[in-house]
Motif scaffolding. Structure first.
Motif, mmCIF file in Angstrom:
data_model
loop_
_atom_site.group_PDB
_atom_site.id
_atom_site.type_symbol
_atom_site.label_atom_id
_atom_site.label_comp_id
_atom_site.label_asym_id
_atom_site.label_seq_id
_atom_site.Cartn_x
_atom_site.Cartn_y
_atom_site.Cartn_z
ATOM 1 N N ASP A 170 42.067 7.031 -20.599
ATOM 2 C CA ASP A 170 40.916 7.557 -21.341
ATOM 3 C C ASP A 170 39.605 7.213 -20.646
ATOM 4 O O ASP A 170 39.586 6.466 -19.669
ATOM 5 C CB ASP A 170 40.978 7.104 -22.802
ATOM 6 N N PRO A 171 38.493 7.785 -21.130
ATOM 7 C CA PRO A 171 37.208 7.578 -20.451
ATOM 8 C C PRO A 171 36.822 6.105 -20.319
ATOM 9 O O PRO A 171 36.064 5.732 -19.430
ATOM 10 C CB PRO A 171 36.215 8.309 -21.356
ATOM 11 N N LYS A 172 37.358 5.275 -21.184
ATOM 12 C CA LYS A 172 37.051 3.846 -21.099
ATOM 13 C C LYS A 172 37.897 3.139 -20.039
ATOM 14 O O LYS A 172 37.714 1.955 -19.789
ATOM 15 C CB LYS A 172 37.300 3.173 -22.458
ATOM 16 N N GLY A 173 38.866 3.848 -19.480
ATOM 17 C CA GLY A 173 39.699 3.248 -18.454
ATOM 18 C C GLY A 173 40.934 2.555 -19.004
ATOM 19 O O GLY A 173 41.541 1.724 -18.331
ATOM 20 N N ARG A 174 41.315 2.916 -20.211
ATOM 21 C CA ARG A 174 42.495 2.297 -20.812
ATOM 22 C C ARG A 174 43.741 3.141 -20.573
ATOM 23 O O ARG A 174 43.695 4.358 -20.645
ATOM 24 C CB ARG A 174 42.289 2.142 -22.323
ATOM 25 N N VAL A 175 44.852 2.505 -20.280
ATOM 26 C CA VAL A 175 46.148 3.188 -20.147
ATOM 27 C C VAL A 175 47.160 2.510 -21.037
ATOM 28 O O VAL A 175 47.201 1.268 -21.110
ATOM 29 C CB VAL A 175 46.764 3.086 -18.747
ATOM 30 N N ASN A 176 47.992 3.316 -21.610
ATOM 31 C CA ASN A 176 49.086 2.783 -22.404
ATOM 32 C C ASN A 176 50.163 2.189 -21.496
ATOM 33 O O ASN A 176 50.384 2.662 -20.386
ATOM 34 C CB ASN A 176 49.680 3.908 -23.246
ATOM 35 N N LEU A 202 43.162 -2.405 -20.087
ATOM 36 C CA LEU A 202 41.978 -1.873 -19.426
ATOM 37 C C LEU A 202 42.146 -2.089 -17.931
ATOM 38 O O LEU A 202 42.294 -3.221 -17.470
ATOM 39 C CB LEU A 202 40.726 -2.603 -19.918
ATOM 40 N N VAL A 203 42.155 -0.980 -17.172
ATOM 41 C CA VAL A 203 42.310 -1.087 -15.722
ATOM 42 C C VAL A 203 40.921 -1.259 -15.101
ATOM 43 O O VAL A 203 40.056 -0.408 -15.296
ATOM 44 C CB VAL A 203 42.978 0.166 -15.142
ATOM 45 N N PRO A 204 40.699 -2.353 -14.365
ATOM 46 C CA PRO A 204 39.383 -2.583 -13.752
ATOM 47 C C PRO A 204 39.011 -1.418 -12.829
ATOM 48 O O PRO A 204 39.883 -0.829 -12.190
ATOM 49 C CB PRO A 204 39.589 -3.853 -12.928
ATOM 50 N N PRO A 205 37.716 -1.080 -12.783
ATOM 51 C CA PRO A 205 37.232 0.048 -11.979
ATOM 52 C C PRO A 205 37.731 0.024 -10.541
ATOM 53 O O PRO A 205 38.107 1.064 -10.002
ATOM 54 C CB PRO A 205 35.716 -0.123 -12.024
ATOM 55 N N SER A 206 37.777 -1.145 -9.918
ATOM 56 C CA SER A 206 38.187 -1.200 -8.511
ATOM 57 C C SER A 206 39.636 -0.752 -8.350
ATOM 58 O O SER A 206 39.967 -0.005 -7.427
ATOM 59 C CB SER A 206 38.004 -2.616 -7.974
ATOM 60 N N LEU A 207 40.494 -1.172 -9.242
ATOM 61 C CA LEU A 207 41.891 -0.764 -9.162
ATOM 62 C C LEU A 207 42.047 0.718 -9.510
ATOM 63 O O LEU A 207 42.837 1.435 -8.907
ATOM 64 C CB LEU A 207 42.758 -1.609 -10.097
ATOM 65 N N ARG A 208 41.238 1.134 -10.495
ATOM 66 C CA ARG A 208 41.296 2.527 -10.906
ATOM 67 C C ARG A 208 40.980 3.429 -9.723
ATOM 68 O O ARG A 208 41.681 4.406 -9.463
ATOM 69 C CB ARG A 208 40.260 2.761 -12.020
ATOM 70 N N SER A 209 39.938 3.076 -8.977
ATOM 71 C CA SER A 209 39.552 3.955 -7.874
ATOM 72 C C SER A 209 40.527 3.821 -6.702
ATOM 73 O O SER A 209 40.810 4.793 -6.014
ATOM 74 C CB SER A 209 38.119 3.685 -7.437
#
Lengths: 150, 150
Positions: A12-18, A92-99
DNA sequence: GGTAATTGTGGGGAAAGGTGGGTAACGGTC
DNA sequence: GACCGTTACCCACCTTTCCCCACAATTACC
């Protein structure tokens, strides 16, 4: 600890994954549900706490004179975070890992021996497409697979 | 464990398929009726619990540095689910497996050595059509078959 | 040939799983 | 110290899955 199965979710936009319910249950038994996440091979690797502890132990033995292995440790350990799913089972996946893993919307979570992996759907499909092509073109690979008794 | 026979069923809108009664009985003996399902070669492979355990054991020995084999493990183990037939003898096929094998309405279940397979009827017919063509055109194949004592 | 048992198909309702959003705490910055 | 963005913790809704029960069709057995 071995994980099994493939699950598709949206980040989701907040960076959360199930996190898949069966994985959560298994992790609950070992370490109050917390686990470790880091960046590797175009996706994210997730390890149960006790497996992660073993890995850290080995990482700490890498001699600081080994330049190449040190670079790996910087990358691997530098990406690592401990995460705990919330009451809904999400992290919550940290932005660095997300990118790093290119996670934007559709996400695939895969079971593997000793870990599970979080992929962007698109990258996962590329990866599998490559594999299916290779298994047809490379008789050696097909032989290796059948050697597993499959 | 060896399975025999061909059975045709319909998969319902909820994604449930019946499992042949003789297979169910055999699986009952080994592991309370549960078995393992995964995606491979355009259909679904089903393994009895003890055979599956052996396979997982081998999968966990695949070195994580072997890129091609890792892709295979991602695909094969990622597709895996444990299923238990309900009181009517059906299992629920997860959406990802359903779409991989193209299961929509008519389904064929085939006995094989060490496993059984779930096919979409259409794909199964194509597969058999290809085989019949090849057995006529390829003398090597015909020879291999007769070498089996058939 | 009739009756009983087994097998396969369909559907309803409760529970669990997954998604989205609001608000309050927290932390860093100016 | 005020402000802004991020994180954590709720709550609510929708979809999917699980667990029943019912019935039709087929097979087995008297």
């Amino acid at each position: 600890m071995i994980f099994r199965g493939r699950f598709e979710y949206t980040i989701d936009p907040k960076g959360r994954v199930n996190i898949p319910a069966p994985f959560r249950d298994r992790l609950q038994e070992s370490a109050q549900g917390s686990f470790f996440l880091t960046n590797f091979s175009d996706c994210l690797y997730a390890f149960a706490a006790d497996d992660w502890a073993r890995i850290e132990e080995r990482l700490s033995r890498v001699p600081s004179t080994d330049r190449k292995m040190n670079a790996f440790v910087r990358f691997f350990l530098g990406g690592a975070v401990e995460v705990v799913p919330d009451k809904q089972g999400r992290i919550l996946v940290p932005p660095s890992l997300r990118s790093y893993a290119g996670l934007e919307k559709e996400v695939v979570i895969l079971g593997m021996p000793n870990r599970f992996e979080i992929w962007s759907l698109a990258r996962w499909q590329e990866e599998i497409g490559r594999f299916e092509k290779e298994v047809h073109e490379d008789p050696g690979l097909a032989r290796e697979i059948s050697a597993l008794g499959i």
